[in-house]
Write a protein that holds these residues in place. Structure first.
Motif, PDB file in Angstrom:
ATOM      1  N   PRO A  31      -7.565   9.471  20.151  1.00 58.46           N
ATOM      2  CA  PRO A  31      -6.377   9.583  19.294  1.00 58.46           C
ATOM      3  C   PRO A  31      -6.056   8.258  18.608  1.00 58.46           C
ATOM      4  CG  PRO A  31      -5.975  10.557  21.459  1.00 58.46           C
ATOM      5  CD  PRO A  31      -7.281   9.820  21.557  1.00 58.46           C
ATOM      6  N   ASN A  32      -5.514   8.347  17.408  1.00 55.25           N
ATOM      7  CA  ASN A  32      -5.088   7.177  16.643  1.00 55.25           C
ATOM      8  C   ASN A  32      -6.241   6.259  16.252  1.00 55.25           C
ATOM      9  OD1 ASN A  32      -2.366   8.039  17.063  1.00 55.25           O
ATOM     10  ND2 ASN A  32      -2.385   7.013  19.052  1.00 55.25           N
ATOM     11  N   TRP A  33      -7.448   6.837  16.158  1.00 53.94           N
ATOM     12  CA  TRP A  33      -8.602   6.030  15.766  1.00 53.94           C
ATOM     13  C   TRP A  33      -8.387   5.405  14.385  1.00 53.94           C
ATOM     14  CZ3 TRP A  33     -12.577   3.630  17.721  1.00 53.94           C
ATOM     15  CH2 TRP A  33     -13.564   3.146  16.846  1.00 53.94           C
ATOM     16  N   GLY A  34      -8.731   4.142  14.257  1.00 52.71           N
ATOM     17  CA  GLY A  34      -8.697   3.470  12.968  1.00 52.71           C
ATOM     18  C   GLY A  34      -7.322   3.090  12.461  1.00 52.71           C
ATOM     19  N   GLU A  35      -6.295   3.183  13.309  1.00 53.45           N
ATOM     20  CA  GLU A  35      -4.942   2.819  12.873  1.00 53.45           C
ATOM     21  C   GLU A  35      -4.701   1.330  13.100  1.00 53.45           C
ATOM     22  OE1 GLU A  35      -1.936   5.237  14.599  1.00 53.45           O
ATOM     23  OE2 GLU A  35      -2.761   7.110  13.792  1.00 53.45           O
ATOM     24  N   GLU A  36      -4.371   0.629  12.027  1.00 54.91           N
ATOM     25  CA  GLU A  36      -4.099  -0.805  12.100  1.00 54.91           C
ATOM     26  C   GLU A  36      -2.753  -1.080  12.774  1.00 54.91           C
ATOM     27  OE1 GLU A  36      -4.041  -2.809   8.407  1.00 54.91           O
ATOM     28  OE2 GLU A  36      -6.082  -2.276   7.839  1.00 54.91           O
ATOM     29  N   PRO A  37      -2.557  -2.301  13.285  1.00 52.75           N
ATOM     30  CA  PRO A  37      -1.227  -2.703  13.758  1.00 52.75           C
ATOM     31  C   PRO A  37      -0.218  -2.655  12.608  1.00 52.75           C
ATOM     32  CG  PRO A  37      -2.899  -4.264  14.497  1.00 52.75           C
ATOM     33  CD  PRO A  37      -3.565  -3.352  13.523  1.00 52.75           C
ATOM     34  N   VAL A  38       0.996  -2.294  12.910  1.00 53.77           N
ATOM     35  CA  VAL A  38       2.046  -2.215  11.889  1.00 53.77           C
ATOM     36  C   VAL A  38       2.249  -3.566  11.209  1.00 53.77           C
ATOM     37  CG1 VAL A  38       4.513  -1.779  11.527  1.00 53.77           C
ATOM     38  CG2 VAL A  38       3.209  -0.322  13.072  1.00 53.77           C
ATOM     39  N   SER A  39       1.977  -4.638  11.932  1.00 49.94           N
ATOM     40  CA  SER A  39       2.171  -5.988  11.394  1.00 49.94           C
ATOM     41  C   SER A  39       1.242  -6.302  10.229  1.00 49.94           C
ATOM     42  CB  SER A  39       1.944  -7.024  12.501  1.00 49.94           C
ATOM     43  OG  SER A  39       0.623  -6.916  13.025  1.00 49.94           O
ATOM     44  N   GLU A  40       0.179  -5.487  10.037  1.00 55.19           N
ATOM     45  CA  GLU A  40      -0.787  -5.749   8.981  1.00 55.19           C
ATOM     46  C   GLU A  40      -0.534  -4.937   7.705  1.00 55.19           C
ATOM     47  OE1 GLU A  40      -2.909  -8.125   9.004  1.00 55.19           O
ATOM     48  OE2 GLU A  40      -2.678  -8.699  11.116  1.00 55.19           O
ATOM     49  N   MET A  41       0.624  -4.309   7.603  1.00 53.85           N
ATOM     50  CA  MET A  41       0.917  -3.535   6.402  1.00 53.85           C
ATOM     51  C   MET A  41       0.895  -4.419   5.158  1.00 53.85           C
ATOM     52  SD  MET A  41       3.777  -0.609   7.251  1.00 53.85           S
ATOM     53  CE  MET A  41       5.046  -1.712   7.862  1.00 53.85           C
ATOM     54  N   GLY A  42       0.445  -3.838   4.049  1.00 56.54           N
ATOM     55  CA  GLY A  42       0.401  -4.571   2.796  1.00 56.54           C
ATOM     56  C   GLY A  42       1.774  -4.680   2.154  1.00 56.54           C
ATOM     57  N   LEU A  43       1.904  -5.637   1.224  1.00 54.71           N
ATOM     58  CA  LEU A  43       3.176  -5.856   0.536  1.00 54.71           C
ATOM     59  C   LEU A  43       3.077  -5.390  -0.913  1.00 54.71           C
ATOM     60  CD1 LEU A  43       6.046  -7.091   0.449  1.00 54.71           C
ATOM     61  CD2 LEU A  43       4.962  -9.251  -0.247  1.00 54.71           C
ATOM     62  N   LEU A  44       3.985  -4.505  -1.282  1.00 53.25           N
ATOM     63  CA  LEU A  44       4.068  -3.981  -2.644  1.00 53.25           C
ATOM     64  C   LEU A  44       5.315  -4.536  -3.324  1.00 53.25           C
ATOM     65  CD1 LEU A  44       3.101  -1.904  -4.847  1.00 53.25           C
ATOM     66  CD2 LEU A  44       4.651  -0.265  -3.744  1.00 53.25           C
ATOM     67  N   ASN A  45       5.136  -5.099  -4.505  1.00 54.65           N
ATOM     68  CA  ASN A  45       6.259  -5.571  -5.314  1.00 54.65           C
ATOM     69  C   ASN A  45       6.080  -4.960  -6.699  1.00 54.65           C
ATOM     70  OD1 ASN A  45       8.199  -6.919  -6.787  1.00 54.65           O
ATOM     71  ND2 ASN A  45       7.799  -8.915  -5.855  1.00 54.65           N
ATOM     72  N   THR A  46       6.947  -3.973  -7.036  1.00 55.31           N
ATOM     73  CA  THR A  46       6.706  -3.224  -8.265  1.00 55.31           C
ATOM     74  C   THR A  46       8.006  -2.651  -8.815  1.00 55.31           C
ATOM     75  OG1 THR A  46       5.264  -1.532  -9.242  1.00 55.31           O
ATOM     76  CG2 THR A  46       6.261  -1.012  -7.110  1.00 55.31           C
ATOM     77  N   LYS A  47       7.879  -1.907  -9.882  1.00 58.84           N
ATOM     78  CA  LYS A  47       9.026  -1.211 -10.486  1.00 58.84           C
ATOM     79  C   LYS A  47       8.665   0.264 -10.586  1.00 58.84           C
ATOM     80  CE  LYS A  47      11.287  -3.047 -13.928  1.00 58.84           C
ATOM     81  NZ  LYS A  47      11.648  -3.521 -15.296  1.00 58.84           N
ATOM     82  N   ILE A  48       9.495   1.116  -9.971  1.00 59.64           N
ATOM     83  CA  ILE A  48       9.252   2.557  -9.959  1.00 59.64           C
ATOM     84  C   ILE A  48      10.442   3.262 -10.590  1.00 59.64           C
ATOM     85  CG2 ILE A  48       8.822   4.589  -8.521  1.00 59.64           C
ATOM     86  CD1 ILE A  48       7.517   2.750  -6.471  1.00 59.64           C
ATOM     87  N   HIS A  49      10.175   3.978 -11.695  1.00 57.86           N
ATOM     88  CA  HIS A  49      11.234   4.681 -12.432  1.00 57.86           C
ATOM     89  C   HIS A  49      12.393   3.743 -12.776  1.00 57.86           C
ATOM     90  CE1 HIS A  49       9.046   8.294 -11.560  1.00 57.86           C
ATOM     91  NE2 HIS A  49       9.292   8.237 -10.255  1.00 57.86           N
ATOM     92  N   GLY A  50      12.029   2.517 -13.182  1.00 57.61           N
ATOM     93  CA  GLY A  50      13.038   1.564 -13.619  1.00 57.61           C
ATOM     94  C   GLY A  50      13.706   0.783 -12.510  1.00 57.61           C
ATOM     95  N   THR A  51      13.345   1.078 -11.258  1.00 56.32           N
ATOM     96  CA  THR A  51      13.972   0.400 -10.120  1.00 56.32           C
ATOM     97  C   THR A  51      13.003  -0.571  -9.470  1.00 56.32           C
ATOM     98  OG1 THR A  51      15.337   2.352  -9.661  1.00 56.32           O
ATOM     99  CG2 THR A  51      15.110   0.733  -7.894  1.00 56.32           C
ATOM    100  N   GLU A  52      13.443  -1.806  -9.287  1.00 57.20           N
ATOM    101  CA  GLU A  52      12.612  -2.802  -8.628  1.00 57.20           C
ATOM    102  C   GLU A  52      12.481  -2.482  -7.139  1.00 57.20           C
ATOM    103  OE1 GLU A  52      10.991  -5.231  -9.981  1.00 57.20           O
ATOM    104  OE2 GLU A  52      11.831  -5.251 -12.027  1.00 57.20           O
ATOM    105  N   GLU A  53      11.231  -2.550  -6.628  1.00 58.55           N
ATOM    106  CA  GLU A  53      10.986  -2.298  -5.208  1.00 58.55           C
ATOM    107  C   GLU A  53      10.068  -3.380  -4.653  1.00 58.55           C
ATOM    108  OE1 GLU A  53       9.817   1.471  -3.775  1.00 58.55           O
ATOM    109  OE2 GLU A  53      11.037   2.613  -5.201  1.00 58.55           O
ATOM    110  N   ARG A  54      10.454  -3.913  -3.522  1.00 57.51           N
ATOM    111  CA  ARG A  54       9.601  -4.853  -2.787  1.00 57.51           C
ATOM    112  C   ARG A  54       9.602  -4.404  -1.330  1.00 57.51           C
ATOM    113  NH1 ARG A  54       9.393  -9.825  -0.025  1.00 57.51           N
ATOM    114  NH2 ARG A  54       7.651 -11.184  -0.724  1.00 57.51           N
ATOM    115  N   ARG A  55       8.475  -3.848  -0.907  1.00 56.12           N
ATOM    116  CA  ARG A  55       8.437  -3.241   0.425  1.00 56.12           C
ATOM    117  C   ARG A  55       7.026  -3.242   0.982  1.00 56.12           C
ATOM    118  NH1 ARG A  55       6.285   1.937  -0.416  1.00 56.12           N
ATOM    119  NH2 ARG A  55       6.563   2.776  -2.536  1.00 56.12           N
TER     120      ARG A  55
END
Length: 347
Positions: free
Chosen positions: A268-292
């Motif tokens: 179970p959960n094969w190939g799942e990275e640690p949560v600490s390794e999530m990538g960072l997205l900085n963008t604008k979606i439908h006119g709203t700035e998002e950094r997450r």
């Protein structure tokens, strides 16, 4: 269910870690033979598998449908050619061959023999690359304008494997990790128009290249691919900038480490990275700035063998075709020429 009877030509790191576990767990394959020249290491893990001492035993075995050519790069062409001539399907490790000419000939031979010839590009199914691919596909960055991919390690000592450290066809970092980076770029952006390369040897006493910096020229995106063996502190391995945003991600796929530790890919959960390794997205979606942060998709090298099984049984296309391998070889050869001549090489 049709059974694909399979043989592996080597039980070193590649055979033990990247191939045998996934063939073993897949109900559509039967692992029949493993070529071990002198040892019998596979018997402890796969006691039901026949150990053979010669390549000819595999070629002459009419019960074998598929052969995994996972020997040193310089032998790929010779072995894959004989496998196809023996009327068997073939999976060939990266780098596909030593030259473009060899790759084209193998492709033609596979077509002539009506056999599936596939290149093992497992890094397409890394968790990190799968996530980068989805972020781009979902349009979260707008039009991609620049991408920089790294595959760095810190190995200041020379490898004990002589074929990796001896100058010759297919030796060196360009042909070792370069195919992964190039294949990932082609998956995302297609074939580039030209290549510029800086290829160096930085480790003391090394006879082969251990640093590469490739610039791939596209009409609408700038792509840079880098790999080095003297990178102690890693930086983000995927840096992508688009017209509305950016995404950065570490190379953190856990599958190789898990397999080296003896873990099985059916858990179970094969190939799942640690949560600490999530990538960072900085963008604008439908006119709203998002950094997450963006949750990472699970990686699974077994997906390659699932898709290969479909290709072998006529249900889907080859997951990594010989023509895919030819494209990578064309860029590798252009990189060598660019580094030698110190100029941009058109493709």
């Amino acid at each position: 269910m049709q059974t694909i009877r399979t043989a592996i030509l080597s039980f070193g790191l590649s055979g033990k870690v990247f191939h045998a576990p996934f063939i073993h767990q897949h109900p559509g394959y039967e692992l029949v033979s493993i070529w071990e020249r002198t040892k019998s290491a596979s018997v402890e893990i796969y006691p039901y598998v026949k150990i053979v001492r010669s390549f000819e035993e595999i070629l002459d075995d009419e019960n074998i449908d598929l052969v995994i050519v996972n020997t040193p790069t310089g032998t790929h062409y010779e072995y894959a050619k004989k496998v196809l001539e023996a009327g068997k399907h073939a999976v060939v490790e990266k780098a596909f061959t030593s030259t473009v000419e060899e790759a084209i000939h193998l492709d033609q031979l596979a077509i002539e023999k009506n056999k599936v010839l596939s290149v093992f590009q497992n890094r397409r199914w890394d968790s990190d690359f799968q996530t980068v691919q989805k972020v781009i596909k979902d349009g979260l960055l707008g039009t991609v304008l620049e991408a920089e991919f790294h595959f760095d390690r810190f190995k200041d000592e020379l490898s004990p494997k002589k074929h990796k450290e001896t100058a010759g066809p297919g030796a060196g970092l360009l042909y070792d990790l370069g195919p992964h980076l190039i294949d990932q770029s082609i998956c995302l952006f297609g074939m580039p128009e030209a290549v510029f390369a800086d290829i160096r040897t930085l480790r003391t006493h090394s006879q082969v290249d251990d640093y590469i910096d490739l610039l791939l020229y596209y009409s609408s995106v700038r792509v840079r691919l880098k790999s080095g063996l003297l990178v102690k502190e890693p930086i983000p391995s995927f840096i992508v900038h688009g017209s509305v945003g950016s995404f950065i991600k570490s190379r953190a796929d856990i599958q190789e480490a898990a397999l080296l530790a003896g873990e099985k890919p059916d858990q179970p959960n094969w190939g799942e990275e640690p949560v600490s390794e999530m990538g960072l997205l900085n963008t604008k979606i439908h006119g709203t700035e998002e950094r997450r942060q963006v949750p990472t998709l699970a990686g699974n090298y077994g997906s390659y063998y699932d898709l290969l099984y479909g290709a072998l049984t006529g249900k889907n296309d080859n997951p990594v075709s010989a023509k895919d391998g030819i494209r990578v070889m064309q860029i590798l050869e252009a990189a060598v020429k660019s580094n030698r001549d110190k100029k941009v090489i058109d493709l």
